[in-house]
Motif scaffolding. Sequence first.
Motif, mmCIF file in Angstrom:
data_model
loop_
_atom_site.group_PDB
_atom_site.id
_atom_site.type_symbol
_atom_site.label_atom_id
_atom_site.label_comp_id
_atom_site.label_asym_id
_atom_site.label_seq_id
_atom_site.Cartn_x
_atom_site.Cartn_y
_atom_site.Cartn_z
ATOM 1 N N GLU A 71 0.840 -1.197 0.000
ATOM 2 C CA GLU A 71 0.000 0.000 0.000
ATOM 3 C C GLU A 71 0.876 1.248 0.000
ATOM 4 N N ASP A 108 0.112 5.425 -9.317
ATOM 5 C CA ASP A 108 -0.368 4.109 -8.856
ATOM 6 C C ASP A 108 -1.419 4.275 -7.761
ATOM 7 N N TRP A 109 -1.162 5.201 -6.849
ATOM 8 C CA TRP A 109 -2.137 5.466 -5.780
ATOM 9 C C TRP A 109 -3.453 5.966 -6.384
ATOM 10 N N SER A 119 -5.364 3.149 -7.798
ATOM 11 C CA SER A 119 -5.972 2.309 -6.747
ATOM 12 C C SER A 119 -7.224 2.955 -6.157
ATOM 13 N N LYS A 120 -7.281 4.295 -6.209
ATOM 14 C CA LYS A 120 -8.448 5.012 -5.684
ATOM 15 C C LYS A 120 -9.478 5.302 -6.783
#
Length: 509
Positions: free
Chosen positions: A3, A71-72, A75-76
């Motif tokens: 994460e 990438d974050w 993911s959101k």
Amino acid sequence: MAEINIYVEIEKLLNFALHHNMIEDEDKIYFRNRLLAVLGLDSYDNIEETENQVKDLPIEKSYEVLNRICDWAVSKEILEDTFDQRDLFDTKVIGELIPRPSEVIKKFFTEYEESPKKATDNYYEFSQNSNYIRVDRIAKNMHWFSDTEYGNLEITINLSKPEKDPRDIAKAKLAPQSSYPKCLLCKENEGYQGRINHPARQNHRIIPLTLTNQPWFLQYSPYVYYNEHCILFSGEHRPMKIDRGSFERVLEFVEIFPHYFVGSNADLPIVGGSILTHDHFQGGCHDFPMALAGAEETFKISGFEDITVEKVHWPMSVIRLRGASKERLVELSDKILTKWRGYSDPACDILAFTEDTPHNTITPIARKKGNDYEIDLVLRNNRTSEEFPLGIFHPHKELHNIKKENIGLIEVMGLAVLPGRLKEELGILGSLMVEENPLALIKENEKVVKHLEWCEKILAKYSDITKENVDEILRKEVGITFSKVLEDAGVYKQTKEGKAGFRRFINSL
């Protein structure tokens, strides 16, 4: 994948910007809040990320930070995970940390007063740090030198631009058409947010210049092919045109930036390898093979005895002028262009017109040499024929396995920009050419069968090809083939007849 702590990445990015002079320490909280807004965050978790951990964060690591932020966002579900979407998003993020145009311009001209080189050095570094110049992608390009009869030619295999994602292609087709900005070179790109069919430019800053009493702008190429690869473009969206003004501008530019060269693609299709819809030049701080080439013959032109006139030893047809007076060089360059525009030499396949369609033009390149100015005039002709539908003075079919595309300014000067497919193809050829019956193996392989005749000549030329030397041999032969590409593009060939034709043109002056 572990994460991602988005707050750690934000802090790393802020400290990168701080230590590369993009923001000041007093601005840190302000820019942190700007980044939170872009990322859709309304709070901030304090972290123990100390400044010392990131103060020397190299530019390569900043790309990793931007990739993790993307990438974050994926993911959101803020971002779709495609190449173009990530580019639009990471440019938006880094764009929050870029100084305003007025600040960049003020800094540039303050430093220019100290030294033109200091101004361009720091502007180039800023363009890299801001992620406008994609250093991480450019590093993927292959590059080598190849010894030929014209000196060491430079070879690059362009791997910096990945293939389009089908999802991006589909979206681009559905996207509404827009004429703003009118093209990729217009000044309106500065700070533009981009769209699926137009790159984001929030991190783009341009430097205003005045050339021949007109507004021009300096920027760097996002995908530089050589050191400090810059673009000089008109403030007006107008077609490319080589004329007296072109010569005045390139010589005025090298007076302002004596450590740079500057040149132009030709202004006709086929022999113009760039955007013909917007008047522009390309320059930089780099010694190209053509600039290092010596004189083959020296001439005197009546009325211009104060100017050195040389035929350059080069596969293309190059007239080099050298002198202390810009005005005299402009005058002679204009005389040569005017003469060449209407000049025909059927014995050398050169026709100036087909009915009302013009075929002759010039690729000009200027540089400063001590107290003298130097301008190279490369004679070009874009005529086609039934035998050569892509161009009589264009790479011929037997060379298309290496280079099929137009020969623009960069290649004219001796730097080959070759297609990315060649990396894989040369690797395959290297493995097959050291096997038994290599030609049979190449013929059976659909990826490299296009190179069959080329490889047959190489195998006949070298008696001992081994696993240890095959890659070196192939690279050398790519360079030799590129020299033949340039010979094809030359209007006067390296033959007795061609050299006589070149002298006829000089005598006509």
